[in-house]
Design an enzyme around this catalytic site. Sequence first.
Site, PDB file in Angstrom:
ATOM      1  N   MET A  17      17.622  82.510 -41.749  1.00 15.89           N
ATOM      2  CA  MET A  17      18.922  83.149 -41.557  1.00 15.89           C
ATOM      3  C   MET A  17      19.514  82.748 -40.207  1.00 15.89           C
ATOM      4  SD  MET A  17      18.322  86.941 -43.242  1.00 15.89           S
ATOM      5  CE  MET A  17      20.091  87.296 -43.188  1.00 15.89           C
ATOM      6  N   GLY A  20      25.048  82.910 -40.322  1.00 20.02           N
ATOM      7  CA  GLY A  20      26.256  82.468 -40.997  1.00 20.02           C
ATOM      8  C   GLY A  20      26.364  83.010 -42.408  1.00 20.02           C
ATOM      9  N   ASP A  22      26.486  81.412 -45.278  1.00 22.86           N
ATOM     10  CA  ASP A  22      25.684  80.762 -46.312  1.00 22.86           C
ATOM     11  C   ASP A  22      24.282  81.350 -46.408  1.00 22.86           C
ATOM     12  OD1 ASP A  22      27.804  79.029 -46.891  1.00 22.86           O
ATOM     13  OD2 ASP A  22      27.181  77.622 -45.335  1.00 22.86           O
ATOM     14  N   SER A  23      23.592  81.461 -45.284  1.00 24.30           N
ATOM     15  CA  SER A  23      22.238  82.007 -45.333  1.00 24.30           C
ATOM     16  C   SER A  23      22.248  83.501 -45.659  1.00 24.30           C
ATOM     17  CB  SER A  23      21.503  81.750 -44.016  1.00 24.30           C
ATOM     18  OG  SER A  23      22.178  82.322 -42.917  1.00 24.30           O
ATOM     19  N   CYS A 109      15.988  68.409 -36.710  1.00 24.94           N
ATOM     20  CA  CYS A 109      15.682  69.843 -36.690  1.00 24.94           C
ATOM     21  C   CYS A 109      15.145  70.303 -38.043  1.00 24.94           C
ATOM     22  CB  CYS A 109      16.929  70.631 -36.310  1.00 24.94           C
ATOM     23  SG  CYS A 109      16.637  72.397 -36.114  1.00 24.94           S
ATOM     24  N   GLY A 133      20.434  78.225 -46.741  1.00 25.12           N
ATOM     25  CA  GLY A 133      21.777  78.257 -47.308  1.00 25.12           C
ATOM     26  C   GLY A 133      22.401  76.887 -47.470  1.00 25.12           C
ATOM     27  N   CYS A 214      24.341  72.195 -32.321  1.00 29.14           N
ATOM     28  CA  CYS A 214      24.081  73.581 -31.925  1.00 29.14           C
ATOM     29  C   CYS A 214      23.749  73.738 -30.440  1.00 29.14           C
ATOM     30  CB  CYS A 214      22.972  74.178 -32.776  1.00 29.14           C
ATOM     31  SG  CYS A 214      21.319  73.524 -32.433  1.00 29.14           S
TER      32      CYS A 214
END
Length: 289
Positions: A17, A20, A22-23, A109, A133, A214
């Site tokens: 998670m 966002g 989506d997750s 990542c 997600g 990020c």
Amino acid sequence: MMKSGMEQQSQRVIVGMSGGVDSSVTAFLLKEQGYEVEGVSFILYEARMRNVLSGCCSLSAIDDARRTAEHLGIPHRALDLRNEFTEKVIEPFIDAYSRGFTPNPCILCNRYIKFPYLLKAADESGGGFIATGHYARVERGEKTEVRSQSTEKVFLEKGVDPRKDQSYVLAMISRQCLDRLVLPLGGMSKDQVRQIARELSLPSATRPESQEICFVENNYTAFLEGLTGDSAGPVIHAGTGTVLGRHGGIHLFTIGQRKRLGVSSPEPLFVISLDPSQNAVYVGPREMA
């Protein structure tokens, strides 16, 4: 979503998670499908550097993930992976740019941080699946017998929404991760996901898309310069060997680049090659590119 035989062993799923939409919707959909869902967030390099809304793993994003988990009635925990992230993602990112390449840190990542540590979290919790997600699909085919062991064919497929397909960033994850991965959003569009989030009043319903790397805030060249210091070098004409000017770092250039070369010439020039050993940028006319 096609379910595999592994579900007979465990209905548990660990959802990565990010905070966002989506997750968040992924966690909701899996809970609705009857899974025992737990949310896991990662504290990465940028989380100790800044606290911005758009970062996929910023402090505010992790807080959103926690609030979403509470909203959905599922457990949530955050794992501190700052050292691992620096070693596996930040340092290779810097090294690649210093050698004239243009790396994709999200792929690094996914391969070395997100999916391996989701799998580790799942194993520590008693096994089961992992989920994210991403807009891609995991298709499971017929089982085959190999040396008296049953093996299931697993394939990574594109998401049905061509505008959001993310299968390319998952192509490098291990088979071990793929075998236990579920991706509920692969058959959905972003608009459908947003609508579900709004209907559920999820904290992430209006959260903006994460666009930047990020761990870099707005300007990755400034980030690199802050870590590597002065990286100026010569801009050389590839045909004549003439030094045309100076550049601020080869990480600012890519092969074939036409604009923002920082030199003047009566003819259009393009980046022909990058020489990290000499910290030199070679430019020339189109026919040399």
